[in-house]
Design an enzyme around this catalytic site. Structure first.
Site, short mmCIF file in Angstrom:
data_model
loop_
_atom_site.label_atom_id
_atom_site.label_comp_id
_atom_site.label_asym_id
_atom_site.label_seq_id
_atom_site.Cartn_x
_atom_site.Cartn_y
_atom_site.Cartn_z
N HIS A 3 4.10 7.37 3.30
CA HIS A 3 5.04 6.24 3.22
C HIS A 3 4.61 5.27 2.14
O HIS A 3 3.50 5.35 1.62
CB HIS A 3 5.15 5.51 4.58
CG HIS A 3 3.91 4.81 5.03
ND1 HIS A 3 2.95 5.40 5.82
CD2 HIS A 3 3.45 3.56 4.81
CE1 HIS A 3 1.97 4.55 6.06
NE2 HIS A 3 2.24 3.41 5.45
N GLU A 58 7.82 1.42 4.85
CA GLU A 58 7.28 0.44 5.79
C GLU A 58 7.52 -0.94 5.19
O GLU A 58 7.29 -1.15 4.00
CB GLU A 58 5.76 0.67 5.97
CG GLU A 58 5.09 -0.31 6.91
CD GLU A 58 3.58 -0.04 7.06
OE1 GLU A 58 3.01 0.71 6.25
OE2 GLU A 58 2.99 -0.61 7.99
N HIS A 84 0.82 -1.21 0.00
CA HIS A 84 0.00 0.00 0.00
C HIS A 84 0.85 1.26 0.00
O HIS A 84 2.06 1.20 0.25
CB HIS A 84 -0.97 0.03 1.19
CG HIS A 84 -0.29 0.07 2.53
ND1 HIS A 84 -0.02 -1.05 3.27
CD2 HIS A 84 0.15 1.11 3.28
CE1 HIS A 84 0.55 -0.70 4.42
NE2 HIS A 84 0.67 0.60 4.44
CO CO Z 1 1.18 1.67 6.15
#
Ligand code: CO
Length: 141
Positions: free
Chosen positions: A81, A132, A8
């Site tokens: 992110h 991440e 994502h």
């Molecule tokens: Co995230």
């Protein structure tokens, strides 16, 4: 260690319902989860399915929210992110350290909004991009 699929893209917003409505109205991206509170993470989160990945909308929840400072610097919100899947989060964490990167916080993976362990790598290590890394969910492609 090699990163896998883009899981994502994280987007911080001061108004998650407004952002969710915009993605639906402007881009037809109307396949979204309900907004859910994660008090222990200091965020409200909603995932928008865009076919090959998701947009993770994040609104701060509580004073100690980890995205409060980002929104002070970007009051209208913005891209926060990118998250990639990894086969083994502990091996990935150790590889990051071996390669000289800074893992944020204690460095211990913790359960993120997807219900799997995650870590964050400091943006200074990736030319300004906060990355991440997420343990690949069971049954994921
Ligand atoms: Co995230």
């Amino acid at each position: 260690m090699k990163i896998g699929r883009l899981n994502h893209i994280g987007v911080a917003t001061p108004d998650i319902e407004a952002a969710k409505a915009t993605w639906a109205a402007l881009y037809g991206a109307d396949k979204a989860t309900p907004v859910k509170d994660f008090p222990h993470l200091g965020v409200k989160v909603c995932f928008i399915d865009t076919g090959n990945t998701e947009i993770e909308l994040i609104e701060p929840l509580g004073e100690g929210s980890p995205i409060r400072k980002f929104l002070e610097n970007n009051p209208k919100g913005g891209q926060h992110h990118v998250c990639f899947e990894v086969d083994d989060i502990i091996a990935a964490r150790d590889a990051m350290r071996d390669r000289g990167a800074t893992v944020l916080g204690s460095g211990e993976p913790y359960i993120g909004a997807h219900g799997v362990p995650v870590i964050f790598v400091h943006p200074k290590d990736t030319h300004g991009v906060l990355v991440e890394l997420m343990q690949k969910p069971e049954g994921a492609h």
